[in-house]
Design a protein around this motif. Structure first.
Motif, PDB file in Angstrom:
ATOM      1  N   ALA A 247       0.823  -1.210   0.000  1.00 43.43           N
ATOM      2  CA  ALA A 247       0.000   0.000   0.000  1.00 43.43           C
ATOM      3  C   ALA A 247       0.858   1.260   0.000  1.00 43.43           C
ATOM      4  CB  ALA A 247      -0.924   0.000   1.221  1.00 43.43           C
ATOM      5  N   PHE A 248       2.091   1.161   0.489  1.00 41.64           N
ATOM      6  CA  PHE A 248       2.964   2.336   0.579  1.00 41.64           C
ATOM      7  C   PHE A 248       3.847   2.510  -0.659  1.00 41.64           C
ATOM      8  CE2 PHE A 248       2.220   0.936   4.970  1.00 41.64           C
ATOM      9  CZ  PHE A 248       1.700   2.099   5.525  1.00 41.64           C
ATOM     10  N   GLN A 249       3.798   1.563  -1.590  1.00 39.77           N
ATOM     11  CA  GLN A 249       4.716   1.620  -2.727  1.00 39.77           C
ATOM     12  C   GLN A 249       4.535   2.848  -3.621  1.00 39.77           C
ATOM     13  OE1 GLN A 249       7.444  -0.510  -2.962  1.00 39.77           O
ATOM     14  NE2 GLN A 249       6.557  -0.850  -0.934  1.00 39.77           N
ATOM     15  N   PRO A 250       3.301   3.274  -3.969  1.00 40.34           N
ATOM     16  CA  PRO A 250       3.182   4.481  -4.803  1.00 40.34           C
ATOM     17  C   PRO A 250       3.809   5.717  -4.150  1.00 40.34           C
ATOM     18  CG  PRO A 250       1.115   3.257  -4.794  1.00 40.34           C
ATOM     19  CD  PRO A 250       1.995   2.622  -3.756  1.00 40.34           C
ATOM     20  N   SER A 255       8.405   9.475  -3.373  1.00 40.56           N
ATOM     21  CA  SER A 255       9.404  10.024  -2.457  1.00 40.56           C
ATOM     22  C   SER A 255      10.813   9.794  -2.986  1.00 40.56           C
ATOM     23  CB  SER A 255       9.243   9.376  -1.074  1.00 40.56           C
ATOM     24  OG  SER A 255      10.262   9.795  -0.195  1.00 40.56           O
ATOM     25  N   VAL A 256      11.073   8.581  -3.479  1.00 36.58           N
ATOM     26  CA  VAL A 256      12.395   8.267  -4.018  1.00 36.58           C
ATOM     27  C   VAL A 256      12.702   9.128  -5.235  1.00 36.58           C
ATOM     28  CG1 VAL A 256      13.784   6.480  -5.131  1.00 36.58           C
ATOM     29  CG2 VAL A 256      12.418   5.910  -3.116  1.00 36.58           C
ATOM     30  N   ARG A 257      11.705   9.307  -6.098  1.00 36.86           N
ATOM     31  CA  ARG A 257      11.911  10.134  -7.291  1.00 36.86           C
ATOM     32  C   ARG A 257      12.207  11.583  -6.915  1.00 36.86           C
ATOM     33  NH1 ARG A 257       7.008   7.774 -11.160  1.00 36.86           N
ATOM     34  NH2 ARG A 257       8.185   5.982 -11.979  1.00 36.86           N
ATOM     35  N   LYS A 259      13.504  12.674  -4.075  1.00 42.56           N
ATOM     36  CA  LYS A 259      14.843  12.741  -3.482  1.00 42.56           C
ATOM     37  C   LYS A 259      15.929  12.621  -4.550  1.00 42.56           C
ATOM     38  CE  LYS A 259      13.552  10.915   1.058  1.00 42.56           C
ATOM     39  NZ  LYS A 259      13.677   9.780   2.008  1.00 42.56           N
ATOM     40  N   THR A 260      15.690  11.729  -5.524  1.00 41.99           N
ATOM     41  CA  THR A 260      16.655  11.571  -6.604  1.00 41.99           C
ATOM     42  C   THR A 260      16.823  12.872  -7.376  1.00 41.99           C
ATOM     43  OG1 THR A 260      16.067   9.224  -6.834  1.00 41.99           O
ATOM     44  CG2 THR A 260      17.205  10.269  -8.689  1.00 41.99           C
ATOM     45  N   GLU A 261      15.688  13.513  -7.705  1.00 40.88           N
ATOM     46  CA  GLU A 261      15.732  14.774  -8.439  1.00 40.88           C
ATOM     47  C   GLU A 261      16.412  15.857  -7.608  1.00 40.88           C
ATOM     48  OE1 GLU A 261      15.498  17.257 -11.544  1.00 40.88           O
ATOM     49  OE2 GLU A 261      14.991  15.114 -11.526  1.00 40.88           O
ATOM     50  N   LEU A 262      16.130  15.852  -6.295  1.00 48.16           N
ATOM     51  CA  LEU A 262      16.752  16.837  -5.410  1.00 48.16           C
ATOM     52  C   LEU A 262      18.269  16.682  -5.404  1.00 48.16           C
ATOM     53  CD1 LEU A 262      16.669  19.026  -3.228  1.00 48.16           C
ATOM     54  CD2 LEU A 262      16.313  17.213  -1.537  1.00 48.16           C
ATOM     55  N   TYR A 263      18.751  15.446  -5.289  1.00 49.81           N
ATOM     56  CA  TYR A 263      20.202  15.226  -5.253  1.00 49.81           C
ATOM     57  C   TYR A 263      20.839  15.537  -6.605  1.00 49.81           C
ATOM     58  CZ  TYR A 263      20.206  13.307  -0.555  1.00 49.81           C
ATOM     59  OH  TYR A 263      20.103  13.170   0.802  1.00 49.81           O
ATOM     60  N   LYS A 264      20.107  15.315  -7.689  1.00 42.00           N
ATOM     61  CA  LYS A 264      20.622  15.703  -9.002  1.00 42.00           C
ATOM     62  C   LYS A 264      20.836  17.212  -9.057  1.00 42.00           C
ATOM     63  CE  LYS A 264      18.617  11.990 -11.837  1.00 42.00           C
ATOM     64  NZ  LYS A 264      17.623  11.697 -12.904  1.00 42.00           N
ATOM     65  N   GLN A 265      19.838  17.948  -8.549  1.00 37.78           N
ATOM     66  CA  GLN A 265      19.946  19.408  -8.557  1.00 37.78           C
ATOM     67  C   GLN A 265      21.042  19.887  -7.615  1.00 37.78           C
ATOM     68  OE1 GLN A 265      16.049  21.022  -7.753  1.00 37.78           O
ATOM     69  NE2 GLN A 265      15.103  20.019  -9.511  1.00 37.78           N
ATOM     70  N   LEU A 266      21.141  19.236  -6.451  1.00 31.93           N
ATOM     71  CA  LEU A 266      22.201  19.604  -5.517  1.00 31.93           C
ATOM     72  C   LEU A 266      23.579  19.346  -6.120  1.00 31.93           C
ATOM     73  CD1 LEU A 266      20.776  18.304  -2.112  1.00 31.93           C
ATOM     74  CD2 LEU A 266      21.106  20.686  -2.797  1.00 31.93           C
ATOM     75  N   ALA A 267      23.687  18.240  -6.853  1.00 33.63           N
ATOM     76  CA  ALA A 267      24.965  17.930  -7.508  1.00 33.63           C
ATOM     77  C   ALA A 267      25.337  19.018  -8.508  1.00 33.63           C
ATOM     78  CB  ALA A 267      24.881  16.570  -8.196  1.00 33.63           C
ATOM     79  N   GLU A 268      24.325  19.526  -9.219  1.00 30.58           N
ATOM     80  CA  GLU A 268      24.583  20.605 -10.171  1.00 30.58           C
ATOM     81  C   GLU A 268      25.011  21.883  -9.454  1.00 30.58           C
ATOM     82  OE1 GLU A 268      21.109  21.086 -12.523  1.00 30.58           O
ATOM     83  OE2 GLU A 268      21.256  19.119 -13.503  1.00 30.58           O
ATOM     84  N   VAL A 269      24.348  22.155  -8.321  1.00 30.62           N
ATOM     85  CA  VAL A 269      24.659  23.365  -7.563  1.00 30.62           C
ATOM     86  C   VAL A 269      26.092  23.320  -7.052  1.00 30.62           C
ATOM     87  CG1 VAL A 269      24.150  24.658  -5.458  1.00 30.62           C
ATOM     88  CG2 VAL A 269      22.285  23.854  -6.920  1.00 30.62           C
ATOM     89  N   VAL A 270      26.463  22.214  -6.389  1.00 35.17           N
ATOM     90  CA  VAL A 270      27.797  22.138  -5.782  1.00 35.17           C
ATOM     91  C   VAL A 270      28.890  21.981  -6.834  1.00 35.17           C
ATOM     92  CG1 VAL A 270      26.865  21.187  -3.647  1.00 35.17           C
ATOM     93  CG2 VAL A 270      27.663  19.629  -5.431  1.00 35.17           C
ATOM     94  N   SER A 271      28.498  21.611  -8.066  1.00 31.54           N
ATOM     95  CA  SER A 271      29.494  21.473  -9.145  1.00 31.54           C
ATOM     96  C   SER A 271      29.738  22.780  -9.875  1.00 31.54           C
ATOM     97  CB  SER A 271      29.029  20.399 -10.149  1.00 31.54           C
ATOM     98  OG  SER A 271      28.905  19.148  -9.532  1.00 31.54           O
ATOM     99  N   SER A 272      28.896  23.773  -9.619  1.00 29.91           N
ATOM    100  CA  SER A 272      29.042  25.045 -10.325  1.00 29.91           C
ATOM    101  C   SER A 272      30.324  25.751  -9.907  1.00 29.91           C
ATOM    102  CB  SER A 272      27.842  25.952 -10.040  1.00 29.91           C
ATOM    103  OG  SER A 272      27.812  26.318  -8.679  1.00 29.91           O
TER     104      SER A 272
END
Length: 348
Positions: A247-250, A255-257, A259-272
């Protein structure tokens, strides 16, 4: 009324002493009442504090439990994808794989173990149409090995895949694969050296099924005992967690998606370049401060050596003062304990 002293002398009673005793009792009663009222307020506040702590503990346990069942169900979903892919590569349809899984679960194999075992069997080119027969054999052999059916099934399939008869002996199955190879080769009109890997796999599977036939009916008999039923209960607990966690899978996926997108954006920020430059400047500033401190200590090591004993002495004085400040608190605690002891003796 005018000659109280003569009255005292006549009847031999010291009324002043009586008055003093009455005041002492009154003061003690008032003090005890105040202490009890304070204690009652403290207990009342403690009740709310305890209730808050208990509620927080329950919430924490619930969060951990939901996290556990969510991950178990997520693993079940992941194994489902792997099982379907391995089955398709081995030539089985999705309907076939679902049917094999249902058969295994009907014979006492837990949900996750069913999918994991079918995935490995398909990848090893084992005949999945014999999976249910192996599961029934595992039920009986589990009794001998003192393990549950899921564990016995995994040992059976692993022993067949890896040709390890020693694994089979841990659950009471004493067979050799060489005799099976000879029998299969004779049936096919070949020598044992001419048998293909798949033919040897099928031979080992048949040897296991033939050997386990000697234990037929052992599972049903053992299920009359509480110990065996307790061992089998784990499967139902595991399956319940899988069903509950689905029941919690959706929400889990979203949530995972996120967080994944957030870390992608954070990676871009800290790589600038701007961020990297700012961090480098901050690190250099910290390094300069550290170097200044080290430099000052090095340049003034004699002064530090001279002043350090005084600093330590001042610290010990402060520590002693702190201990002295605690003494009145300890005294009040002891007085309160003595008061409770007196009241308890009076009431008894």
């Amino acid at each position: 009324m005018g000659n109280i002293g003569s009255l005292d002398a006549t009847i031999g009673v010291n009324t002043k002493a009586l008055d003093d005793a009455g005041r002492t009792i009154k003061d003690f009663t008032a003090g005890a009442t105040n202490q009890f009222n304070s204690l009652s307020r403290t207990i009342s506040q403690a009740k709310y504090l305890i209730a808050t702590l208990v509620a927080g503990k329950i919430a924490s346990e619930m969060k951990a439990y939901i996290s556990e069942v969510t991950h178990i169900a997520g693993r079940y979903e992941e194994l489902g994808i792997a099982m379907m892919t391995a089955g398709r590569n081995a030539g089985y349809s999705e309907r076939n794989m679902k049917g094999f899984e249902a058969q295994l679960r009907e014979t006492g194999i837990a949900a996750n173990e069913s999918r994991e075992s079918l995935t490995k069997m398909a990848a090893a080119n084992m005949d999945l149409y014999k999976a249910a027969d192996l599961a029934r054999a595992a039920q009986n052999l589990a009794v001998v090995g003192g393990i549950n059916s899921s564990q016995a099934f995994q040992r059976l399939t692993y022993a067949i895949q890896s040709s390890q008869v020693e694994m089979l002996r841990t659950i009471g199955l004493n067979i050799t694969f060489e005799a099976g190879y000879k029998k299969t080769a004779d049936q096919l009109g070949k020598t044992t050296k001419e048998l293909t890997d798949q033919e040897k796999m099928l031979s080992r599977t048949n040897a296991v099924l033939e050997g386990s036939a000697l234990y037929m009916g052992l599972y049903e008999g053992a299920m009359e005992s509480a110990e065996k039923q307790m061992g089998s209960m784990q499967r139902y607990i595991d399956n319940y967690k899988v069903a509950f966690g689905e029941a919690f899978q959706p929400a889990y996926l979203q949530s995972v998606r996120r967080k994944t997108e957030l870390y992608k954006q954070l990676a871009e920020v800290v790589s600038s370049a701007e961020f990297q430059t700012s961090v480098k400047l901050l690190a250099e500033y910290y390094s300069d401060i550290e170097a200044s401190v080290y430099g000052w200590v090095t340049a003034n090591k004699d002064l530090v050596a001279q002043k350090l004993p005084g600093w330590v002495f001042q610290f010990t004085i402060w520590l002693d003062e702190f201990k002295l400040a605690l003494i009145p608190v300890e005294v009040e605690i002891m007085r309160f304990a003595m008061l409770l002891d007196k009241v308890g003796g009076t009431m008894s």
